[in-house]
Design a protein around this motif. Structure first.
Motif, PDB file in Angstrom:
ATOM      1  N   GLY A   1      53.782  33.903  45.873  1.00 55.32           N
ATOM      2  CA  GLY A   1      53.236  34.467  44.642  1.00 55.32           C
ATOM      3  C   GLY A   1      51.754  34.285  44.447  1.00 55.32           C
ATOM      4  O   GLY A   1      51.259  34.475  43.331  1.00 55.32           O
ATOM      5  N   TYR A   2      50.991  33.953  45.485  1.00 57.29           N
ATOM      6  CA  TYR A   2      49.550  33.750  45.359  1.00 57.29           C
ATOM      7  C   TYR A   2      48.803  34.881  46.047  1.00 57.29           C
ATOM      8  O   TYR A   2      49.247  35.417  47.063  1.00 57.29           O
ATOM      9  CB  TYR A   2      49.133  32.409  45.971  1.00 57.29           C
ATOM     10  CG  TYR A   2      49.517  31.217  45.131  1.00 57.29           C
ATOM     11  CD1 TYR A   2      48.630  30.658  44.223  1.00 57.29           C
ATOM     12  CD2 TYR A   2      50.788  30.662  45.231  1.00 57.29           C
ATOM     13  CE1 TYR A   2      48.989  29.570  43.446  1.00 57.29           C
ATOM     14  CE2 TYR A   2      51.158  29.579  44.458  1.00 57.29           C
ATOM     15  CZ  TYR A   2      50.252  29.035  43.568  1.00 57.29           C
ATOM     16  OH  TYR A   2      50.618  27.966  42.789  1.00 57.29           O
ATOM     17  N   ASP A   3      47.645  35.220  45.468  1.00 61.00           N
ATOM     18  CA  ASP A   3      46.826  36.290  46.026  1.00 61.00           C
ATOM     19  C   ASP A   3      45.369  35.991  45.698  1.00 61.00           C
ATOM     20  O   ASP A   3      45.054  35.032  44.992  1.00 61.00           O
ATOM     21  CB  ASP A   3      47.248  37.648  45.459  1.00 61.00           C
ATOM     22  CG  ASP A   3      46.994  38.773  46.454  1.00 61.00           C
ATOM     23  OD1 ASP A   3      46.110  38.605  47.314  1.00 61.00           O
ATOM     24  OD2 ASP A   3      47.675  39.807  46.371  1.00 61.00           O
ATOM     25  N   ARG A   4      44.475  36.853  46.197  1.00 61.27           N
ATOM     26  CA  ARG A   4      43.042  36.691  45.966  1.00 61.27           C
ATOM     27  C   ARG A   4      42.598  37.681  44.895  1.00 61.27           C
ATOM     28  O   ARG A   4      42.875  38.879  44.983  1.00 61.27           O
ATOM     29  CB  ARG A   4      42.268  36.938  47.259  1.00 61.27           C
ATOM     30  CG  ARG A   4      42.635  36.002  48.387  1.00 61.27           C
ATOM     31  CD  ARG A   4      41.987  34.646  48.219  1.00 61.27           C
ATOM     32  NE  ARG A   4      40.550  34.713  48.441  1.00 61.27           N
ATOM     33  CZ  ARG A   4      39.713  33.736  48.158  1.00 61.27           C
ATOM     34  NH1 ARG A   4      40.162  32.614  47.614  1.00 61.27           N
ATOM     35  NH2 ARG A   4      38.423  33.863  48.393  1.00 61.27           N
ATOM     36  N   PHE A   5      41.884  37.181  43.864  1.00 60.69           N
ATOM     37  CA  PHE A   5      41.447  38.008  42.754  1.00 60.69           C
ATOM     38  C   PHE A   5      39.986  37.713  42.435  1.00 60.69           C
ATOM     39  O   PHE A   5      39.475  36.627  42.724  1.00 60.69           O
ATOM     40  CB  PHE A   5      42.285  37.738  41.494  1.00 60.69           C
ATOM     41  CG  PHE A   5      43.740  38.076  41.625  1.00 60.69           C
ATOM     42  CD1 PHE A   5      44.204  39.331  41.306  1.00 60.69           C
ATOM     43  CD2 PHE A   5      44.645  37.130  42.077  1.00 60.69           C
ATOM     44  CE1 PHE A   5      45.543  39.645  41.427  1.00 60.69           C
ATOM     45  CE2 PHE A   5      45.987  37.428  42.205  1.00 60.69           C
ATOM     46  CZ  PHE A   5      46.433  38.699  41.875  1.00 60.69           C
ATOM     47  N   PHE A   6      39.322  38.693  41.809  1.00 59.34           N
ATOM     48  CA  PHE A   6      37.982  38.450  41.305  1.00 59.34           C
ATOM     49  C   PHE A   6      38.080  37.606  40.037  1.00 59.34           C
ATOM     50  O   PHE A   6      38.922  37.863  39.179  1.00 59.34           O
ATOM     51  CB  PHE A   6      37.274  39.767  40.991  1.00 59.34           C
ATOM     52  CG  PHE A   6      36.997  40.600  42.204  1.00 59.34           C
ATOM     53  CD1 PHE A   6      36.031  40.221  43.111  1.00 59.34           C
ATOM     54  CD2 PHE A   6      37.715  41.754  42.449  1.00 59.34           C
ATOM     55  CE1 PHE A   6      35.780  40.982  44.237  1.00 59.34           C
ATOM     56  CE2 PHE A   6      37.476  42.523  43.566  1.00 59.34           C
ATOM     57  CZ  PHE A   6      36.502  42.129  44.466  1.00 59.34           C
ATOM     58  N   PRO A   7      37.230  36.603  39.885  1.00 56.63           N
ATOM     59  CA  PRO A   7      37.316  35.745  38.691  1.00 56.63           C
ATOM     60  C   PRO A   7      36.932  36.502  37.434  1.00 56.63           C
ATOM     61  O   PRO A   7      36.040  37.351  37.443  1.00 56.63           O
ATOM     62  CB  PRO A   7      36.320  34.617  38.997  1.00 56.63           C
ATOM     63  CG  PRO A   7      35.355  35.211  39.968  1.00 56.63           C
ATOM     64  CD  PRO A   7      36.142  36.193  40.787  1.00 56.63           C
ATOM     65  N   ARG A   8      37.599  36.180  36.340  1.00 56.55           N
ATOM     66  CA  ARG A   8      37.271  36.765  35.048  1.00 56.55           C
ATOM     67  C   ARG A   8      36.018  36.103  34.476  1.00 56.55           C
ATOM     68  O   ARG A   8      35.682  34.971  34.815  1.00 56.55           O
ATOM     69  CB  ARG A   8      38.444  36.597  34.080  1.00 56.55           C
ATOM     70  CG  ARG A   8      39.663  37.434  34.434  1.00 56.55           C
ATOM     71  CD  ARG A   8      39.348  38.897  34.467  1.00 56.55           C
ATOM     72  NE  ARG A   8      40.539  39.721  34.536  1.00 56.55           N
ATOM     73  CZ  ARG A   8      40.513  41.028  34.680  1.00 56.55           C
ATOM     74  NH1 ARG A   8      39.361  41.659  34.798  1.00 56.55           N
ATOM     75  NH2 ARG A   8      41.636  41.719  34.721  1.00 56.55           N
ATOM     76  N   TYR A   9      35.349  36.831  33.579  1.00 56.33           N
ATOM     77  CA  TYR A   9      34.077  36.363  33.025  1.00 56.33           C
ATOM     78  C   TYR A   9      34.293  35.701  31.674  1.00 56.33           C
ATOM     79  O   TYR A   9      34.887  36.292  30.768  1.00 56.33           O
ATOM     80  CB  TYR A   9      33.112  37.542  32.882  1.00 56.33           C
ATOM     81  CG  TYR A   9      31.871  37.237  32.074  1.00 56.33           C
ATOM     82  CD1 TYR A   9      30.913  36.346  32.545  1.00 56.33           C
ATOM     83  CD2 TYR A   9      31.661  37.834  30.840  1.00 56.33           C
ATOM     84  CE1 TYR A   9      29.779  36.063  31.807  1.00 56.33           C
ATOM     85  CE2 TYR A   9      30.529  37.561  30.095  1.00 56.33           C
ATOM     86  CZ  TYR A   9      29.593  36.679  30.587  1.00 56.33           C
ATOM     87  OH  TYR A   9      28.474  36.393  29.850  1.00 56.33           O
ATOM     88  N   LYS A  10      33.820  34.459  31.550  1.00 55.37           N
ATOM     89  CA  LYS A  10      33.800  33.742  30.280  1.00 55.37           C
ATOM     90  C   LYS A  10      32.414  33.141  30.099  1.00 55.37           C
ATOM     91  O   LYS A  10      31.975  32.334  30.925  1.00 55.37           O
ATOM     92  CB  LYS A  10      34.852  32.621  30.264  1.00 55.37           C
ATOM     93  CG  LYS A  10      36.206  33.039  29.736  1.00 55.37           C
ATOM     94  CD  LYS A  10      37.079  31.836  29.492  1.00 55.37           C
ATOM     95  CE  LYS A  10      38.416  32.256  28.895  1.00 55.37           C
ATOM     96  NZ  LYS A  10      39.276  31.098  28.602  1.00 55.37           N
TER      97      LYS A  10
END
Length: 508
Positions: A196-205
């Motif tokens: 269930g793991y994958d590579r994603f772009f981080p969200r901006y905070k």
């Protein structure tokens, strides 16, 4: 007059269900997929036990219907699984499934033989065995998700670090421990994907200081008791975004679980919006069951810039003369007070300044939609509110002339006290906290649109003109169900902000 587009979209809401709206998004290839709505885990292989095989064979020999065998609580297997096993058992016994019963002379006297361990034991499967055991997988996942630094590394890079540290004398947690089995990059990727793991772009905070947190907390406390039905449904949320044409989210990806569980945890977010490429400004506004027209800001021609500059100089000259006549009792040698029109050339170069915002977004898009929303609010004894964030292009005195024409109640920066005294009347404004994209629902719409564009087939827009067309298409594709969901979530976000004393380090 109310915007024709707004009216049409509000009428179309009755014909659009949430399921139909969500299905408008194009299917995404695996390479361009950024977010998966749910965690898609592969089902764990469940081998039938020897006892279950014995029950199936015994009931099949006694001609129990297949449906009843599957419904047996001790079996509890799909019909296809049970049927396949009976076919294999019949073939092993040298007969057909239809003849696999005790009435068959060839099977008489072989009942105990068919229920023996030798007949029921699981046969070895074909293909290569699994590379990693459950303990190996746990070590790999724990190391890949240990902190933000490890999450930004590719899982295979983390795997190599574990292997190198296993035989070294370093202080690495894997030092002096047995190394993981040899595996290729694709094997490591499949193992992470299987779990269930994958590579994603981080969200901006955005990063917040103490003053930001204090103002966010004050805003949340002030508005925590306001409901969607009584207040937020009559707020027109407006904003502009800069879409980057080219490589999306020019940042390193992070390793996290698919779905929303780890999307906003600190290790999977970034405080720097590091997109690079050609930026395309886009403007729009939303409310419950409503959205304005979308607008793409194109580069301003040099001739238009010169024309506007000449007009401003002439307008400032006229205002100076008019103020000079209206203020005869001012101090000697002091200049008359008036609202001077000036343009910020840095904002012009980036694409949007207060003048372009006024002429291309505020007047044609936001104010007609606000008038329509305000008319509906008055039927319920309320007033509509125009929400504008703290960008300097939104808070220019020249805009007040148009706000007065529509009698706008604004939500943004506090009004200029001196200007209020000069005009001798009160301006109604609500303060909007700085660095608070989590509260503004239209910020979530921008993220939805970017994800929608990133998943376009056959590829993401490669030219500026394609990106402009994609922005219009994405804006039209935003379903009202998504807009309503983001707005209805505001009270929940305010409670989270209060719980974290103005911070944005909550998950979600």
């Amino acid at each position: 007059m109310p915007s024709e587009t707004c009216t049409q979209k509000r009428k179309a809401l009755a014909d659009i269900t949430e399921a139909e709206a969500l299905n408008k998004r194009p299917r995404a290839s695996r390479k361009t997929q950024i977010n998966t709505p749910e965690i898609k885990r592969k089902t764990e292989r469940r081998e039938m036990t020897t006892a279950q095989r014995a029950i199936i064979i015994n009931e099949a020999l006694h001609e129990v219907p297949l449906k009843d065998i599957c419904n047996n609580p001790l079996v509890n297997r799909p019909k296809s699984t049970v049927s396949t096993f009976i076919h294999r058992a019949a073939a092993q016994a040298g007969t057909t499934p239809s003849q696999f019963n005790l009435r068959n002379p060839d099977l008489q006297g072989k009942h105990s033989e068919l229920l023996s361990d030798e007949f029921l034991e699981s046969k070895p499967r074909s293909g290569a065995p699994y590379k990693f055991t459950d303990d190996d997988v746990a070590v790999l996942i724990n190391e890949c998700t240990k902190d933000g630094v490890q999450r930004r590394k590719h899982p295979f890079e983390v795997y190599q670090e574990i292997q190198n540290a296993a035989n070294s004398e370093s202080e690495h947690p894997s030092a002096n421990k047995p190394p993981l089995p040899p595996a290729s990059r694709s094997t490591v990727d499949r193992t992470m994907d299987f779990n269930g793991y994958d590579r994603f772009f981080p969200r901006y905070k955005p990063a917040l200081d103490d003053d930001h947190k204090k103002r966010r907390l004050a805003f949340a406390i002030e508005h925590r008791k306001k409901t969607v039905k009584g207040f937020w449904r009559f707020v027109l949320f407006t904003d502009e975004m800069a879409f980057t044409q080219g490589k999306p989210y020019h940042r390193k990806k992070v390793t996290r679980q698919r779905g929303k569980r780890e999307e906003w945890i600190p290790e999977c977010t970034t405080s720097r919006n590091g997109e690079r490429g050609t930026t395309i400004p886009f403007a729009g506004g939303i409310a419950i069951n409503m959205k304005t027209k979308g607008h793409v800001f194109r580069p301003e021609p040099k001739e238009e810039t010169k024309r506007v500059q000449a007009w401003m100089e002439e307008e400032n000259r006229r205002r100076h003369e008019e103020a000079d006549k209206q203020q005869p009792n001012r101090r000697k040698n002091s200049a008359p007070k008036y609202v001077k029109l000036e343009r910020n050339h840095a904002n012009i170069k980036r694409g949007v300044d207060w003048y372009r915002y006024e002429k291309e977004a505020l007047i044609p898009l936001y104010l007609p939609a606000y008038k329509e929303l305000d008319d509906e609010a008055k039927k319920h004894g309320k007033r509509a509110v125009l929400m504008e964030d703290g960008a300097e292009t939104h808070h220019v005195r020249h805009h007040d002339e148009y706000h007065d024409e529509y009698n706008v109640v604004r939500m943004g920066k506090y009004a200029d006290v001196n200007y209020i005294k000069e005009k001798r009347r009160k301006r109604y404004r609500f303060d909007w906290p700085p660095y608070s994209p989590d509260i503004n629902p239209i910020e979530h719409v921008w993220e939805w649109m970017k994800d929608w564009i990133d998943k376009m087939e056959p590829h993401r827009p490669k030219t500026v003109e394609e990106a402009r067309n994609a922005l219009y298409a994405a804006w039209d594709a935003v379903p009202f169900a998504i807009i309503n969901k983001f707005i209805e979530n505001i009270p929940h976000i305010l409670e989270k902000i209060i719980e974290h004393e103005g911070g944005n380090d909550y998950h979600g």
